[in-house]
Write a protein that holds these residues in place. Structure first.
Motif, PDB file in Angstrom:
ATOM      1  N   LYS A 159       0.842  -1.197   0.000  1.00 26.75           N
ATOM      2  CA  LYS A 159       0.000   0.000   0.000  1.00 26.75           C
ATOM      3  C   LYS A 159       0.881   1.253   0.000  1.00 26.75           C
ATOM      4  CE  LYS A 159      -3.638   2.422   2.577  1.00 26.75           C
ATOM      5  NZ  LYS A 159      -2.925   3.723   2.557  1.00 26.75           N
ATOM      6  N   TRP A 160       0.770   2.037  -1.051  1.00 30.45           N
ATOM      7  CA  TRP A 160       1.452   3.329  -1.137  1.00 30.45           C
ATOM      8  C   TRP A 160       0.493   4.438  -0.707  1.00 30.45           C
ATOM      9  CZ3 TRP A 160       6.424   4.489  -1.741  1.00 30.45           C
ATOM     10  CH2 TRP A 160       7.275   3.566  -2.341  1.00 30.45           C
ATOM     11  N   ASN A 161       0.958   5.337   0.142  1.00 29.82           N
ATOM     12  CA  ASN A 161       0.176   6.526   0.463  1.00 29.82           C
ATOM     13  C   ASN A 161       0.284   7.530  -0.682  1.00 29.82           C
ATOM     14  OD1 ASN A 161      -0.717   5.629   2.985  1.00 29.82           O
ATOM     15  ND2 ASN A 161       1.160   6.314   3.985  1.00 29.82           N
ATOM     16  N   ASP A 162      -0.543   8.568  -0.645  1.00 29.15           N
ATOM     17  CA  ASP A 162      -0.546   9.560  -1.724  1.00 29.15           C
ATOM     18  C   ASP A 162       0.839  10.180  -1.899  1.00 29.15           C
ATOM     19  OD1 ASP A 162      -3.195   9.002  -1.939  1.00 29.15           O
ATOM     20  OD2 ASP A 162      -3.907  10.886  -1.060  1.00 29.15           O
ATOM     21  N   LEU A 163       1.214  10.398  -3.141  1.00 27.22           N
ATOM     22  CA  LEU A 163       2.512  10.977  -3.486  1.00 27.22           C
ATOM     23  C   LEU A 163       2.370  12.492  -3.621  1.00 27.22           C
ATOM     24  CD1 LEU A 163       5.508  10.361  -4.491  1.00 27.22           C
ATOM     25  CD2 LEU A 163       4.546  10.585  -6.796  1.00 27.22           C
ATOM     26  N   HIS A 175      -0.679  12.808  -6.189  1.00 31.94           N
ATOM     27  CA  HIS A 175      -1.093  11.612  -6.922  1.00 31.94           C
ATOM     28  C   HIS A 175      -1.634  10.608  -5.911  1.00 31.94           C
ATOM     29  CE1 HIS A 175       1.124  12.688 -10.685  1.00 31.94           C
ATOM     30  NE2 HIS A 175       1.865  13.362  -9.815  1.00 31.94           N
ATOM     31  N   LYS A 176      -2.785  10.047  -6.198  1.00 30.32           N
ATOM     32  CA  LYS A 176      -3.365   9.056  -5.299  1.00 30.32           C
ATOM     33  C   LYS A 176      -2.511   7.802  -5.285  1.00 30.32           C
ATOM     34  CE  LYS A 176      -7.586   6.410  -4.390  1.00 30.32           C
ATOM     35  NZ  LYS A 176      -7.563   6.758  -2.960  1.00 30.32           N
ATOM     36  N   GLU A 217      -1.380   6.952  -9.026  1.00 28.13           N
ATOM     37  CA  GLU A 217      -2.286   7.164 -10.150  1.00 28.13           C
ATOM     38  C   GLU A 217      -1.935   8.444 -10.908  1.00 28.13           C
ATOM     39  OE1 GLU A 217      -4.129   4.767 -10.850  1.00 28.13           O
ATOM     40  OE2 GLU A 217      -4.107   3.651  -8.962  1.00 28.13           O
ATOM     41  N   GLU A 218      -2.615   8.635 -12.018  1.00 27.02           N
ATOM     42  CA  GLU A 218      -2.414   9.824 -12.847  1.00 27.02           C
ATOM     43  C   GLU A 218      -2.897  11.076 -12.112  1.00 27.02           C
ATOM     44  OE1 GLU A 218      -4.142  11.612 -17.071  1.00 27.02           O
ATOM     45  OE2 GLU A 218      -4.417   9.506 -16.540  1.00 27.02           O
ATOM     46  N   TYR A 219      -2.138  12.159 -12.265  1.00 30.43           N
ATOM     47  CA  TYR A 219      -2.542  13.444 -11.697  1.00 30.43           C
ATOM     48  C   TYR A 219      -3.546  14.083 -12.631  1.00 30.43           C
ATOM     49  CZ  TYR A 219      -2.285  18.360 -10.337  1.00 30.43           C
ATOM     50  OH  TYR A 219      -2.595  19.647  -9.963  1.00 30.43           O
ATOM     51  N   SER A 220      -4.804  14.258 -12.148  1.00 30.03           N
ATOM     52  CA  SER A 220      -5.853  14.803 -13.007  1.00 30.03           C
ATOM     53  C   SER A 220      -6.858  15.568 -12.178  1.00 30.03           C
ATOM     54  CB  SER A 220      -6.556  13.670 -13.762  1.00 30.03           C
ATOM     55  OG  SER A 220      -7.189  12.796 -12.844  1.00 30.03           O
ATOM     56  N   SER A 221      -7.696  16.325 -12.856  1.00 32.00           N
ATOM     57  CA  SER A 221      -8.753  17.089 -12.205  1.00 32.00           C
ATOM     58  C   SER A 221      -9.960  17.095 -13.123  1.00 32.00           C
ATOM     59  CB  SER A 221      -8.294  18.530 -11.919  1.00 32.00           C
ATOM     60  OG  SER A 221      -9.342  19.285 -11.339  1.00 32.00           O
ATOM     61  N   GLY A 222     -11.109  16.642 -12.593  1.00 38.01           N
ATOM     62  CA  GLY A 222     -12.313  16.593 -13.410  1.00 38.01           C
ATOM     63  C   GLY A 222     -12.191  15.657 -14.590  1.00 38.01           C
ATOM     64  N   GLY A 223     -11.363  14.608 -14.455  1.00 38.99           N
ATOM     65  CA  GLY A 223     -11.184  13.660 -15.543  1.00 38.99           C
ATOM     66  C   GLY A 223     -10.224  14.125 -16.614  1.00 38.99           C
ATOM     67  N   VAL A 224      -9.594  15.296 -16.421  1.00 39.47           N
ATOM     68  CA  VAL A 224      -8.661  15.840 -17.396  1.00 39.47           C
ATOM     69  C   VAL A 224      -7.239  15.684 -16.861  1.00 39.47           C
ATOM     70  CG1 VAL A 224      -7.939  17.883 -18.673  1.00 39.47           C
ATOM     71  CG2 VAL A 224     -10.377  17.481 -18.205  1.00 39.47           C
ATOM     72  N   SER A 225      -6.348  15.114 -17.675  1.00 38.22           N
ATOM     73  CA  SER A 225      -4.962  14.927 -17.253  1.00 38.22           C
ATOM     74  C   SER A 225      -4.270  16.272 -17.130  1.00 38.22           C
ATOM     75  CB  SER A 225      -4.220  14.046 -18.260  1.00 38.22           C
ATOM     76  OG  SER A 225      -2.862  13.969 -17.924  1.00 38.22           O
ATOM     77  N   LEU A 226      -3.613  16.472 -15.963  1.00 44.82           N
ATOM     78  CA  LEU A 226      -2.904  17.722 -15.723  1.00 44.82           C
ATOM     79  C   LEU A 226      -1.408  17.511 -15.557  1.00 44.82           C
ATOM     80  CD1 LEU A 226      -5.364  19.375 -13.176  1.00 44.82           C
ATOM     81  CD2 LEU A 226      -5.219  19.750 -15.643  1.00 44.82           C
ATOM     82  N   GLY A 227      -0.930  16.310 -15.641  1.00 47.83           N
ATOM     83  CA  GLY A 227       0.502  16.089 -15.446  1.00 47.83           C
ATOM     84  C   GLY A 227       0.882  14.648 -15.663  1.00 47.83           C
ATOM     85  N   ALA A 228       1.819  14.176 -14.870  1.00 44.83           N
ATOM     86  CA  ALA A 228       2.377  12.845 -15.051  1.00 44.83           C
ATOM     87  C   ALA A 228       1.552  11.796 -14.321  1.00 44.83           C
ATOM     88  CB  ALA A 228       3.808  12.818 -14.558  1.00 44.83           C
TER      89      ALA A 228
END
Length: 270
Positions: A159-163, A175-176, A217-228
């Protein structure tokens, strides 16, 4: 005549009756009976080495990132404690097997990523539950000490905590963290010492290898990718110094003192 003959023959017949020879019982050493079932509890301090981290980048994500796969520049994991328990069976004097579960307490992570325009510091932590089926070869008992080697195979729930991805000045992205089961195996070496015929102190070293898997997980907001993202670690090499106790319900033959019994010989006649 008959009376005279009987009186003369009686001493002759009596002389022919065999007499038993006195003897002393011969002591015979026997092995102490034992029941092979045992339970165990262990505590350990571990050092975890990451074999690397890869992550995905997307075009147009800002800060000069380039689409494709990238790797962390460096990674570091702090040491941490772990606790374990198990149940097993002493099959012979030289072979035993058990099933163990170990909880790895949180180990802090720090890494670094970079692109042509920025450098970021990444922080997280991981914990895990390691489940192994183990087999051991006991190499003989010497003054109460029994050295051994062993091998285990099983799985680990990591289990990884949020990055937290920090970019100067004061820009934080999150990142979750991910959680998943992975294949694992272990190699052990150590020695036990007999405290009583049922209780043994166990100490040694264990190397564990946990396969890689999804880290964040992927860094995103509102389903839109914002980074890596997402990111994948390449697995762990884990080194542990361990100590614990093993309790054998029926007594451990390697620890029990041999019993001496008197074997009664049949009479010997002369």
């Amino acid at each position: 005549m008959a009376a005279v003959f009987a009186g003369v023959a009686a001493p002759v017949f009596a002389a022919d009756i065999p007499e038993p020879i006195p003897y002393e019982p011969v002591p015979v050493v026997t092995e102490s009976p034992y029941n092979g079932w045992y339970i165990r509890g262990d505590a350990a301090y571990r050092w975890s080495d990451l074999r690397g981290i890869d992550y995905i980048t997307y075009g147009g994500c800002g800060y000069g990132c380039i689409p494709g796969k990238k790797s962390f520049d460096d990674t570091d994991l702090k040491g941490a404690l772990s606790l374990g328990a198990g149940v097993g069976y002493q099959i012979t004097n030289y072979f035993r097997a058990d099933l163990t579960g170990d909880y790895f307490f949180k180990s802090d992570f720090k890494g670094q990523t970079s692109d042509p325009f920025s450098v970021s510091v990444d922080r997280s932590s991981y914990s895990a539950f390691l489940l192994l089926a183990n087999a051991y070869a006991d190499l003989g008992t010497y003054s109460g000490f029994t050295p051994y080697v062993g091998f285990g195979i099983g799985g680990a729930n990591v289990k990884w905590n949020d990055l937290r991805n920090s970019i100067e000045p004061n820009i934080d992205n999150y990142h979750k963290g991910a959680k998943n089961w992975r294949f694992a195996y272990a190699l052990m070496a150590g020695a036990s010492y007999c405290l009583t015929d049922k209780l043994a102190l166990d100490g040694g070293y264990r190397y564990s290898r946990i396969q890689g898997g999804r880290m964040f997980e992927e860094y995103s907001s509102g389903g839109v990718s914002l980074g890596a993202g997402p990111g994948f670690d390449k697995g762990f090499n884990i080194h542990e110094v361990r100590a614990g106790l093993r309790y054998n319900f029926g007594g451990n033959r390697n620890c029990a003192q041999p019993e001496t019994v008197a074997y009664e010989q049949p009479p010997v006649y002369k």
